[in-house]
Design a protein around this motif. Structure first.
Motif, short mmCIF file in Angstrom:
data_model
loop_
_atom_site.label_atom_id
_atom_site.label_comp_id
_atom_site.label_asym_id
_atom_site.label_seq_id
_atom_site.Cartn_x
_atom_site.Cartn_y
_atom_site.Cartn_z
N PHE A 52 49.70 -13.12 -1.32
CA PHE A 52 49.69 -12.08 -2.35
C PHE A 52 48.26 -11.65 -2.67
CE2 PHE A 52 49.75 -10.79 -6.86
CZ PHE A 52 50.63 -9.73 -6.77
N GLY A 53 47.36 -12.62 -2.80
CA GLY A 53 45.97 -12.29 -3.08
C GLY A 53 45.30 -11.57 -1.92
N GLN A 54 45.66 -11.95 -0.68
CA GLN A 54 45.11 -11.27 0.48
C GLN A 54 45.52 -9.81 0.51
OE1 GLN A 54 43.02 -12.20 2.91
NE2 GLN A 54 42.68 -14.24 2.03
N TRP A 55 46.76 -9.53 0.10
CA TRP A 55 47.23 -8.14 0.06
C TRP A 55 46.43 -7.32 -0.94
CZ3 TRP A 55 49.45 -4.94 -3.64
CH2 TRP A 55 50.01 -3.76 -3.16
N TRP A 56 46.21 -7.88 -2.14
CA TRP A 56 45.42 -7.18 -3.14
C TRP A 56 43.97 -7.00 -2.69
CZ3 TRP A 56 46.78 -4.23 -6.99
CH2 TRP A 56 48.04 -4.38 -7.57
N LEU A 57 43.43 -7.98 -1.99
CA LEU A 57 42.06 -7.86 -1.48
C LEU A 57 41.95 -6.72 -0.47
CD1 LEU A 57 39.19 -9.00 -1.45
CD2 LEU A 57 39.92 -10.59 0.33
N LYS A 58 42.95 -6.59 0.39
CA LYS A 58 42.95 -5.48 1.36
C LYS A 58 43.02 -4.14 0.65
CE LYS A 58 45.02 -8.11 5.15
NZ LYS A 58 46.18 -8.24 6.06
#
Length: 223
Positions: free
Chosen positions: A81-87
């Motif tokens: 989930f955090g990786q998606w927001w970072l992208k």
């Protein structure tokens, strides 16, 4: 008397510089924290302003909160989930005309230097610079890539960073033939100490092995 004074200076000078650097970092983070508190006062009710002012006056609180914030950020982006927001965040900043040039460049450099899987600044080497016969220490950063790699054979060249003395944060980027780059057995930390001290703090010599070229290029039998 002069000898004793110099000896005492050598004892206290490293500690004084260390304290000065730490105070500078703490002051910088506290300044950022005070700015954030001032910005928070503009969007919070006036009843909370005295509490925010008291928080801004606590010394060292900005450093603690910044460390907690970086820890929570790293914990957040460690999952899917955090990786998606970072992208999404990277995509947003990359779409802003002026910001994207600065942000993309800084991100690429930071990812290369601080990534655990990166190869930057992992090996100290010896090269001839700025002229033949003058030697200096450099750090291997990889191989030439992109359009440059198309003109230079990446397997025959290395990208190196030549730091300046005594400030290694500035320097020169060079692409040299592998045969001109001599491998050193010293660690990166030892090489940095050697550079910063201008050759005064020399790493111990390794007697059981000698420096050798990183890759021996095949010789042309026809000369």
């Amino acid at each position: 008397m002069r000898t004793y004074i110099i000896t005492g200076l050598l004892v206290w000078l490293p500690l004084a510089i260390t304290v000065w650097v730490l105070l500078w970092v703490v002051g910088l983070l506290d300044g950022v924290f005070i700015w954030m508190m001032s910005a928070a006062q503009a969007i919070t009710p006036e009843t909370l302003h005295p509490a925010l002012e008291r928080l801004a006056k606590i010394p060292g609180l900005g450093v603690l909160l910044m460390l907690i914030g970086m820890f929570l950020t790293g914990l957040f982006v460690a999952n899917i989930f955090g990786q998606w927001w970072l992208k999404q965040w990277d995509r947003l900043l990359s779409s802003i005309p002026i910001v994207k040039s600065i942000y993309s460049s800084v991100k690429q450099v930071s990812d290369t230097l601080f990534s655990s899987s990166g190869n930057a600044f992992r090996e100290a080497v010896l090269i001839q610079y700025p002229r033949h016969g003058a030697w200096t220490i450099a750090f291997v950063t990889g191989r030439p890539g992109g359009e440059v790699g198309e003109h230079l054979h990446p397997e025959d060249y290395l990208s190196v960073y030549v730091p300046t003395t005594p400030n290694p944060t500035s320097g020169f980027f060079l692409m040299l033939p592998r045969a001109d780059v001599v491998e050193l057995k010293m660690s990166v930390d030892e090489a940095l100490k050697y550079i910063i001290s201008m050759g005064v703090v020399a790493p111990p010599a390794i007697l059981d092995s000698q420096a050798r070229p990183l890759v021996e290029l095949p010789r042309n039998p026809q000369g």
